[in-house]
Design an enzyme around this catalytic site. Structure first.
Site, PDB file in Angstrom:
ATOM      1  N   ASP A   3      -6.900  -5.382   5.590  1.00 51.15           N
ATOM      2  CA  ASP A   3      -7.915  -4.701   4.799  1.00 51.15           C
ATOM      3  C   ASP A   3      -9.007  -5.702   4.380  1.00 51.15           C
ATOM      4  O   ASP A   3     -10.204  -5.476   4.578  1.00 51.15           O
ATOM      5  CB  ASP A   3      -7.231  -4.098   3.557  1.00 51.15           C
ATOM      6  N   TYR A   9       0.800  -1.219   0.000  1.00 48.89           N
ATOM      7  CA  TYR A   9       0.000   0.000   0.000  1.00 48.89           C
ATOM      8  C   TYR A   9       0.844   1.286   0.000  1.00 48.89           C
ATOM      9  O   TYR A   9       0.309   2.376   0.124  1.00 48.89           O
ATOM     10  CB  TYR A   9      -0.935   0.033   1.218  1.00 48.89           C
ATOM     11  N   LYS A  42       0.740 -14.585   5.019  1.00 47.02           N
ATOM     12  CA  LYS A  42       0.846 -15.539   3.913  1.00 47.02           C
ATOM     13  C   LYS A  42       2.333 -15.902   3.762  1.00 47.02           C
ATOM     14  O   LYS A  42       2.910 -15.883   2.666  1.00 47.02           O
ATOM     15  CB  LYS A  42       0.266 -14.905   2.633  1.00 47.02           C
ATOM     16  N   ASP A  62      -5.352 -17.792   4.020  1.00 40.30           N
ATOM     17  CA  ASP A  62      -6.416 -18.535   3.318  1.00 40.30           C
ATOM     18  C   ASP A  62      -7.159 -19.443   4.291  1.00 40.30           C
ATOM     19  O   ASP A  62      -8.386 -19.519   4.289  1.00 40.30           O
ATOM     20  CB  ASP A  62      -5.885 -19.306   2.103  1.00 40.30           C
TER      21      ASP A  62
END
Ligand code: NAD
Length: 416
Positions: A307, A162, A229, A283
Site C-alpha cells: 500500500d 488490514y 520488514k 526501509d
C-alpha cells in the site's frame, strides 16, 4: 444466466468464460463496471469513451465490449436501500462475468462496513493487487530520471494488519486481550493500548509470490524482489520472505536463482532464461527505489508495505493520476485506479482520468486485446507530450494551461 434484481444484462454480448486457468473471451464480451463515488463518474465516462474508441480503431466492428452497470457505494445505497454499500448481486455479477472495472469508492464513515474496497477484495478473494508503475515521457516528476523506474508491485490483498481485527483502547475486549497476552505469554502491553492483529499466512504468501513469478515469466522480467520488514517482524514479514523463497524453489526450481547463486555461479549477471529472486527490507527499499530504481522489476509485498510502496512509486513517475491497478484472484479480476474518490473534486470534470484509463489498458491486455491496449498507450503518450494535460500535471509544468478531464479524454480519442 443469472437473474438480477437491479442489474440490467445487456441484450447483446456473451460472458467471459474460464477453462482451467485460461480465459475464453468472446468478441462481444459483457463486462461489468462500477462507476464509483466522488470523481468516479467523471473518470469512468472518460475511460469508457477511450476504451470503446480504441476497440473500434483496433478491430473495426469485429469486437465490442458490452458494458453492464453494477452498483457499489453511494449509488448502490440509492438503488438498493440503507446500508447496501456492496449489494450481494454486485459480488455475484463479478463472479459470474469474471472481469470487471471500477471507479474509486468512498469509504463510508458509518453503516456497518469498514471499507467497500476491502470488502470487495475479501468477498471475491482478490488476493493479488497488481500495480504497474511506469513513466510517460513529458510528465513532471520530483526525481531527475523518472524513466529509470519501471516496476510492477504485487501486493498481498487479503491479510496483514488490514483484516480489521482491532480492539479499541480501554474497551473490554482490548483489556481482555492485554490480560490474556500478559498472563499466558508474559508479554507486556501498556494499559490503554489499542490493539491490531497482524496475520500473515503461508498459504496467502505463497500464492501471491507464485503469481508474481508467473507474471515475471510471462512478461520476460528478470528480477522478483520480496519486500518485507522481517528483521523486526520475524514471524509475519520474516515468514513472508521465507515462504516467498520457498515458493520459488518449489514451483520454479529450474528458472529461479538466488542472489547467493548469482554471485557464486553467474558472476553477478542474471543468465538468460533465469529470474533472480532476492529480498529487501522496506526501509532500505524506499531509499533504493530512489537511488537505484533500475535494479528492480517485480516487487512482491505483504499488504501494508504494498500500500505504502505503491503511492511512493506513483509519486516518482508523476503522481496518483497515472497509477493503474488490478485486483486479481485465480481468474476473476477487478481493474481499478490506485487512488481514491477525491470527493473535493467530485462533479468538477477536472481530475486526471489516466489512472483509470490505464487500468482499462491492463484489462484489455488481460483479455488478450493487446492491439487496443497499445493504441491507447500511444495516444496517452502523444497527448501528454503535446502538453494537453489536466490540472495535476499542468500545475507542475511551466506555461501550461490545464484542460478538463473530458477534454483530455477527447484528445486521447483523437490521438488514437
Ligand atoms: P484520494 O486518492 O481520493 O485523493 C487524495 C488526493 O490525491 C486528491 O485530493 C487529489 O489531490 C489527488 N488525486 C487523487 N486522484 C487523482 C487523480 N486521478 N488526478 C489528480 N489528482 C488526484 O485519497 P483520499 O482523499 O484519502 O480518499 C478519498 C476517499 O477514497 C476515502 O473515502 C478513501 O477511503 C477512498 N479510497 C478509495 C480507494 C479505492 O476505491 N480503491 C482507494 C483509496 C482511497
Amino acid at each position: 444466466m443469472k437473474k438480477f434484481r437491479h442489474i440490467k444484462i445487456p441484450k447483446a454480448g456473451e460472458r467471459i468464460d474460464v477453462d482451467g486457468d485460461r480465459l475464453i473471451v468472446p468478441d462481444n464480451p459483457i463486462i461489468p463496471f462500477i462507476e464509483g463515488d466522488g470523481i468516479g463518474p467523471d473518470i469512468w465516462k472518460a475511460t469508457k469513451s477511450v476504451i470503446d474508441n480504441a476497440v473500434i480503431k483496433a478491430y473495426n466492428s469485429k469486437r465490442k465490449i458490452n458494458w453492464m452497470e453494477i452498483y457499489a457505494g453511494r449509488k448502490a445505497v440509492k438503488i438498493y436501500g440503507k446500508n447496501q454499500w456492496l449489494p450481494k448481486e454486485t459480488v455475484d455479477a463479478i463472479k459470474e462475468y469474471q472481469v470487471a472495472i471500477k471507479g474509486p469508492l468512498t469509504t463510508p464513515v458509518s453503516g456497518g462496513i469498514r471499507s467497500i474496497n476491502v470488502a470487495l477484495r475479501q468477498k471475491l478473494d482478490l488476493f493479488a493487487c497488481i500495480r504497474p508503475v511506469k513513466y510517460f515521457s513529458g510528465v513532471p516528476s520530483p526525481v531527475k530520471k523518472p524513466g529509470n523506474l519501471d516496476v510492477v508491485i504485487f501486493r498481498e490483498n487479503t491479510e496483514d494488519v488490514y483484516t480489521g481485527i482491532e480492539f479499541k483502547a480501554n474497551s473490554k475486549d482490548a483489556k481482555e486481550v492485554i490480560g490474556f497476552i500478559s498472563q499466558k505469554f508474559k508479554k507486556n502491553i501498556s494499559p490503554g493500548s489499542g490493539i491490531g492483529i497482524k496475520t500473515i499466512s503461508e498459504f496467502a504468501s505463497i500464492r501471491l509470490v507464485k503469481k508474481a513469478i508467473e507474471y515475471a515469466i510471462e512478461n520476460k522480467r528478470k528480477t522478483v524482489t520480496l519486500v518485507h520488514k522481517g528483521n523486526i517482524m520475524k514471524y509475519t514479514d520474516g515468514s513472508f520472505k521465507d515462504w516467498g523463497y520457498h515458493a520459488a524453489r518449489k514451483f520454479f526450481p529450474d528458472i529461479t536463482i538466488t542472489e547467493e547463486e548469482l554471485d557464486r555461479k553467474y558472476k553477478g549477471k542474471i543468465p538468460s532464461g533465469k529470474i533472480l529472486i532476492n529480498d529487501r527490507i522496506i526501509d532500505s527499499m524506499f531509499q533504493q527505489l530512489l537511488f537505484r530504481p533500475g535494479d528492480f522489476e517485480i516487487l512482491a509485498t505483504p499488504n501494508m508495505i504494498g500500500d505504502y510502496l505503491s503511492d511512493a512509486c506513483a509519486a516518482q513517475i508523476g503522481g496518483l493520476g497515472l497509477a493503474p491497478g488490478a485486483n486479481m484472484s485465480y481468474s476473476i479480476c477487478v481493474f481499478e485506479a490506485s487512488h481514491g474518490s477525491a470527493p473535493k473534486y467530485a462533479g468538477m470534470d477536472k481530475i486526471n482520468p489516466t489512472s483509470l484509463i490505464l487500468s482499462g489498458v491492463l484489462m484489455l491486455r488481460y483479455i488478450g486485446w493487446s492491439e487496443a491496449a497499445v493504441i491507447i498507450e500511444n495516444a496517452i503518450k502523444k497527448t501528454i507530450k503535446s502538453k494537453y494535460v489536466t490540472y495535476d500535471l499542468a500545475n507542475r509544468m511551466s506555461g501550461v494551461k490545464s484542460v478538463k478531464c473530458s477534454a483530455y479524454a477527447g484528445r486521447i480519442v483523437k490521438n488514437l
